[in-house]
Design a protein around this motif. Structure first.
Motif, PDB file in Angstrom:
ATOM      1  N   MET A 114       0.848  -1.165   0.000  1.00 20.99           N
ATOM      2  CA  MET A 114       0.000   0.000   0.000  1.00 20.99           C
ATOM      3  C   MET A 114       0.894   1.228   0.000  1.00 20.99           C
ATOM      4  SD  MET A 114      -2.760   0.849   2.835  1.00 20.99           S
ATOM      5  CE  MET A 114      -3.586   2.359   2.911  1.00 20.99           C
ATOM      6  N   SER A 115       0.770   2.055  -1.028  1.00 21.39           N
ATOM      7  CA  SER A 115       1.574   3.268  -1.091  1.00 21.39           C
ATOM      8  C   SER A 115       0.670   4.488  -0.971  1.00 21.39           C
ATOM      9  CB  SER A 115       2.374   3.321  -2.393  1.00 21.39           C
ATOM     10  OG  SER A 115       1.520   3.613  -3.452  1.00 21.39           O
ATOM     11  N   TYR A 116       1.141   5.412  -0.219  1.00 17.52           N
ATOM     12  CA  TYR A 116       0.399   6.648  -0.022  1.00 17.52           C
ATOM     13  C   TYR A 116       1.012   7.699  -0.927  1.00 17.52           C
ATOM     14  CZ  TYR A 116      -1.227  10.972   2.054  1.00 17.52           C
ATOM     15  OH  TYR A 116      -1.763  12.203   2.245  1.00 17.52           O
ATOM     16  N   ARG A 117       0.204   8.235  -1.802  1.00 16.99           N
ATOM     17  CA  ARG A 117       0.666   9.282  -2.703  1.00 16.99           C
ATOM     18  C   ARG A 117       0.067  10.604  -2.245  1.00 16.99           C
ATOM     19  NH1 ARG A 117      -1.081   9.431  -8.727  1.00 16.99           N
ATOM     20  NH2 ARG A 117      -0.611  11.593  -9.034  1.00 16.99           N
ATOM     21  N   PRO A 118       0.891  11.539  -1.773  1.00 17.53           N
ATOM     22  CA  PRO A 118       0.340  12.795  -1.267  1.00 17.53           C
ATOM     23  C   PRO A 118      -0.301  13.607  -2.388  1.00 17.53           C
ATOM     24  CG  PRO A 118       2.729  12.920  -1.348  1.00 17.53           C
ATOM     25  CD  PRO A 118       2.351  11.507  -1.710  1.00 17.53           C
ATOM     26  N   ALA A 119      -1.316  14.354  -2.020  1.00 22.60           N
ATOM     27  CA  ALA A 119      -1.997  15.211  -2.986  1.00 22.60           C
ATOM     28  C   ALA A 119      -1.059  16.325  -3.430  1.00 22.60           C
ATOM     29  CB  ALA A 119      -3.249  15.809  -2.362  1.00 22.60           C
ATOM     30  N   PRO A 120      -1.100  16.677  -4.701  1.00 25.61           N
ATOM     31  CA  PRO A 120      -0.214  17.747  -5.162  1.00 25.61           C
ATOM     32  C   PRO A 120      -0.579  19.071  -4.498  1.00 25.61           C
ATOM     33  CG  PRO A 120      -1.792  17.153  -6.865  1.00 25.61           C
ATOM     34  CD  PRO A 120      -1.951  16.173  -5.748  1.00 25.61           C
ATOM     35  N   ARG A 121       0.451  19.783  -4.074  1.00 21.70           N
ATOM     36  CA  ARG A 121       0.234  21.077  -3.425  1.00 21.70           C
ATOM     37  C   ARG A 121       0.091  22.157  -4.478  1.00 21.70           C
ATOM     38  NH1 ARG A 121       2.260  21.968   2.152  1.00 21.70           N
ATOM     39  NH2 ARG A 121       2.063  24.057   1.358  1.00 21.70           N
ATOM     40  N   ARG A 122      -0.647  23.161  -4.110  1.00 25.45           N
ATOM     41  CA  ARG A 122      -0.805  24.294  -5.006  1.00 25.45           C
ATOM     42  C   ARG A 122       0.362  25.252  -4.821  1.00 25.45           C
ATOM     43  NH1 ARG A 122      -7.274  25.238  -4.493  1.00 25.45           N
ATOM     44  NH2 ARG A 122      -7.820  23.347  -5.603  1.00 25.45           N
ATOM     45  N   SER A 123       0.605  26.032  -5.823  1.00 28.81           N
ATOM     46  CA  SER A 123       1.710  26.975  -5.798  1.00 28.81           C
ATOM     47  C   SER A 123       1.522  28.009  -4.682  1.00 28.81           C
ATOM     48  CB  SER A 123       1.799  27.688  -7.147  1.00 28.81           C
ATOM     49  OG  SER A 123       2.662  28.775  -7.077  1.00 28.81           O
ATOM     50  N   VAL A 124       2.569  28.231  -3.930  1.00 30.38           N
ATOM     51  CA  VAL A 124       2.528  29.202  -2.845  1.00 30.38           C
ATOM     52  C   VAL A 124       2.369  30.611  -3.415  1.00 30.38           C
ATOM     53  CG1 VAL A 124       3.841  30.182  -0.927  1.00 30.38           C
ATOM     54  CG2 VAL A 124       3.890  27.724  -1.335  1.00 30.38           C
ATOM     55  N   VAL A 125       3.028  30.892  -4.526  1.00 32.39           N
ATOM     56  CA  VAL A 125       2.925  32.208  -5.154  1.00 32.39           C
ATOM     57  C   VAL A 125       1.504  32.440  -5.666  1.00 32.39           C
ATOM     58  CG1 VAL A 125       3.756  33.644  -7.054  1.00 32.39           C
ATOM     59  CG2 VAL A 125       5.362  32.231  -5.767  1.00 32.39           C
ATOM     60  N   ALA A 126       0.929  31.426  -6.299  1.00 32.53           N
ATOM     61  CA  ALA A 126      -0.441  31.557  -6.794  1.00 32.53           C
ATOM     62  C   ALA A 126      -1.421  31.756  -5.645  1.00 32.53           C
ATOM     63  CB  ALA A 126      -0.823  30.328  -7.615  1.00 32.53           C
ATOM     64  N   ASN A 127      -1.212  31.028  -4.546  1.00 33.80           N
ATOM     65  CA  ASN A 127      -2.077  31.214  -3.374  1.00 33.80           C
ATOM     66  C   ASN A 127      -1.928  32.618  -2.799  1.00 33.80           C
ATOM     67  OD1 ASN A 127      -3.322  28.740  -3.389  1.00 33.80           O
ATOM     68  ND2 ASN A 127      -1.867  27.800  -1.987  1.00 33.80           N
ATOM     69  N   ALA A 128      -0.718  33.144  -2.788  1.00 35.48           N
ATOM     70  CA  ALA A 128      -0.496  34.500  -2.271  1.00 35.48           C
ATOM     71  C   ALA A 128      -1.166  35.549  -3.150  1.00 35.48           C
ATOM     72  CB  ALA A 128       0.998  34.778  -2.151  1.00 35.48           C
ATOM     73  N   ILE A 129      -1.026  35.401  -4.457  1.00 36.27           N
ATOM     74  CA  ILE A 129      -1.663  36.340  -5.385  1.00 36.27           C
ATOM     75  C   ILE A 129      -3.182  36.258  -5.261  1.00 36.27           C
ATOM     76  CG2 ILE A 129      -2.061  36.820  -7.839  1.00 36.27           C
ATOM     77  CD1 ILE A 129       0.876  36.030  -8.295  1.00 36.27           C
ATOM     78  N   TYR A 130      -3.698  35.041  -5.192  1.00 36.57           N
ATOM     79  CA  TYR A 130      -5.138  34.852  -5.042  1.00 36.57           C
ATOM     80  C   TYR A 130      -5.638  35.454  -3.730  1.00 36.57           C
ATOM     81  CZ  TYR A 130      -9.649  32.537  -4.680  1.00 36.57           C
ATOM     82  OH  TYR A 130     -10.987  32.293  -4.546  1.00 36.57           O
ATOM     83  N   GLY A 131      -4.927  35.199  -2.641  1.00 38.55           N
ATOM     84  CA  GLY A 131      -5.330  35.732  -1.351  1.00 38.55           C
ATOM     85  C   GLY A 131      -5.257  37.245  -1.285  1.00 38.55           C
ATOM     86  N   LEU A 132      -4.320  37.840  -2.025  1.00 39.48           N
ATOM     87  CA  LEU A 132      -4.163  39.287  -2.038  1.00 39.48           C
ATOM     88  C   LEU A 132      -5.258  39.966  -2.858  1.00 39.48           C
ATOM     89  CD1 LEU A 132      -2.363  41.756  -1.327  1.00 39.48           C
ATOM     90  CD2 LEU A 132      -1.192  41.334  -3.495  1.00 39.48           C
ATOM     91  N   PHE A 133      -5.584  39.425  -4.024  1.00 38.40           N
ATOM     92  CA  PHE A 133      -6.504  40.096  -4.938  1.00 38.40           C
ATOM     93  C   PHE A 133      -7.961  39.656  -4.813  1.00 38.40           C
ATOM     94  CE2 PHE A 133      -2.507  40.938  -7.195  1.00 38.40           C
ATOM     95  CZ  PHE A 133      -2.659  42.287  -7.419  1.00 38.40           C
ATOM     96  N   ASN A 134      -8.240  38.503  -4.223  1.00 40.38           N
ATOM     97  CA  ASN A 134      -9.613  38.010  -4.192  1.00 40.38           C
ATOM     98  C   ASN A 134     -10.584  38.902  -3.415  1.00 40.38           C
ATOM     99  OD1 ASN A 134     -11.596  36.090  -4.964  1.00 40.38           O
ATOM    100  ND2 ASN A 134     -11.471  35.182  -2.936  1.00 40.38           N
ATOM    101  N   PRO A 135     -10.218  39.494  -2.278  1.00 39.76           N
ATOM    102  CA  PRO A 135     -11.188  40.330  -1.561  1.00 39.76           C
ATOM    103  C   PRO A 135     -11.414  41.709  -2.182  1.00 39.76           C
ATOM    104  CG  PRO A 135      -9.289  39.827  -0.159  1.00 39.76           C
ATOM    105  CD  PRO A 135      -9.031  39.232  -1.489  1.00 39.76           C
ATOM    106  N   LEU A 136     -10.509  42.183  -3.011  1.00 41.84           N
ATOM    107  CA  LEU A 136     -10.615  43.541  -3.544  1.00 41.84           C
ATOM    108  C   LEU A 136     -11.878  43.792  -4.361  1.00 41.84           C
ATOM    109  CD1 LEU A 136      -6.904  44.282  -4.494  1.00 41.84           C
ATOM    110  CD2 LEU A 136      -8.183  45.049  -2.500  1.00 41.84           C
ATOM    111  N   PRO A 137     -12.245  42.932  -5.314  1.00 37.67           N
ATOM    112  CA  PRO A 137     -13.455  43.220  -6.087  1.00 37.67           C
ATOM    113  C   PRO A 137     -14.705  43.325  -5.225  1.00 37.67           C
ATOM    114  CG  PRO A 137     -12.215  41.473  -7.140  1.00 37.67           C
ATOM    115  CD  PRO A 137     -11.565  41.739  -5.823  1.00 37.67           C
ATOM    116  N   PHE A 138     -14.786  42.507  -4.186  1.00 36.58           N
ATOM    117  CA  PHE A 138     -15.950  42.561  -3.305  1.00 36.58           C
ATOM    118  C   PHE A 138     -16.084  43.945  -2.679  1.00 36.58           C
ATOM    119  CE2 PHE A 138     -18.105  41.762   0.794  1.00 36.58           C
ATOM    120  CZ  PHE A 138     -19.297  41.251   0.299  1.00 36.58           C
ATOM    121  N   GLY A 139     -14.990  44.505  -2.229  1.00 38.03           N
ATOM    122  CA  GLY A 139     -15.019  45.846  -1.643  1.00 38.03           C
ATOM    123  C   GLY A 139     -15.449  46.913  -2.637  1.00 38.03           C
TER     124      GLY A 139
END
Length: 145
Positions: free
Chosen positions: A1-26
């Motif tokens: 039985m081998s455990y294959r970890p789920a691929p991680r998302r890009s840290v840079v992409a997460n940072a950009i998304y986290g920075l810009f996602n709330p702006l349009p709502f405001g």
């Protein structure tokens, strides 16, 4: 039985998304407030301000949607949760409504109401529901940053 970890998302992409996602709502909430003030006062400055806020909100909405498009639909299709896809569609529909709202706000000042208020309210409602959906999403190994 081998455990294959789920691929991680890009840290840079997460940072950009986290920075810009709330702006349009405001910006869209501010546009809704400006529309309501214009509807009550009749001062054209408020309608013009709402039109600018909608356009700026749409410009800031492009970046997180592109990041979200790549993360949800292209790179990690196997690890995405249904709520992430639902969030993507809610945001996309909200952006489409905001584009229609931008065209409505390009009319003569008195022709904007009441459609401008309703479209602004619908945009804010869709984005609020999308934020609530993501906030209540259970944490899984595939969506950890």
């Amino acid at each position: 039985m081998s455990y294959r970890p789920a691929p991680r998302r890009s840290v840079v992409a997460n940072a950009i998304y986290g920075l810009f996602n709330p702006l349009p709502f405001g910006f869209f909430v501010a546009a809704l407030i400006f529309d309501v003030v214009y509807d009550r006062s009749g001062e054209i400055l408020w309608m013009k301000g709402a039109a600018w806020l909608i356009v700026i909100g749409l410009l800031f909405a492009i970046i997180p949607r592109l990041v979200n498009l790549v993360q949800v639909w292209i790179t990690s299709r196997r690890t995405t949760v249904a709520t992430e896809r639902f969030d993507f569609w809610l945001n996309l529909i909200a952006i489409a409504v905001a584009v229609i709202n931008a065209f409505v706000h390009s009319r003569d000042a008195y022709a904007v109401m009441p459609a401008g208020v309703w479209l602004s309210a619908l945009t804010v409602l869709l984005l609020a529901v999308a934020h609530i959906v993501i906030a209540t999403q259970p944490t899984t190994p595939g969506n950890l940053a």
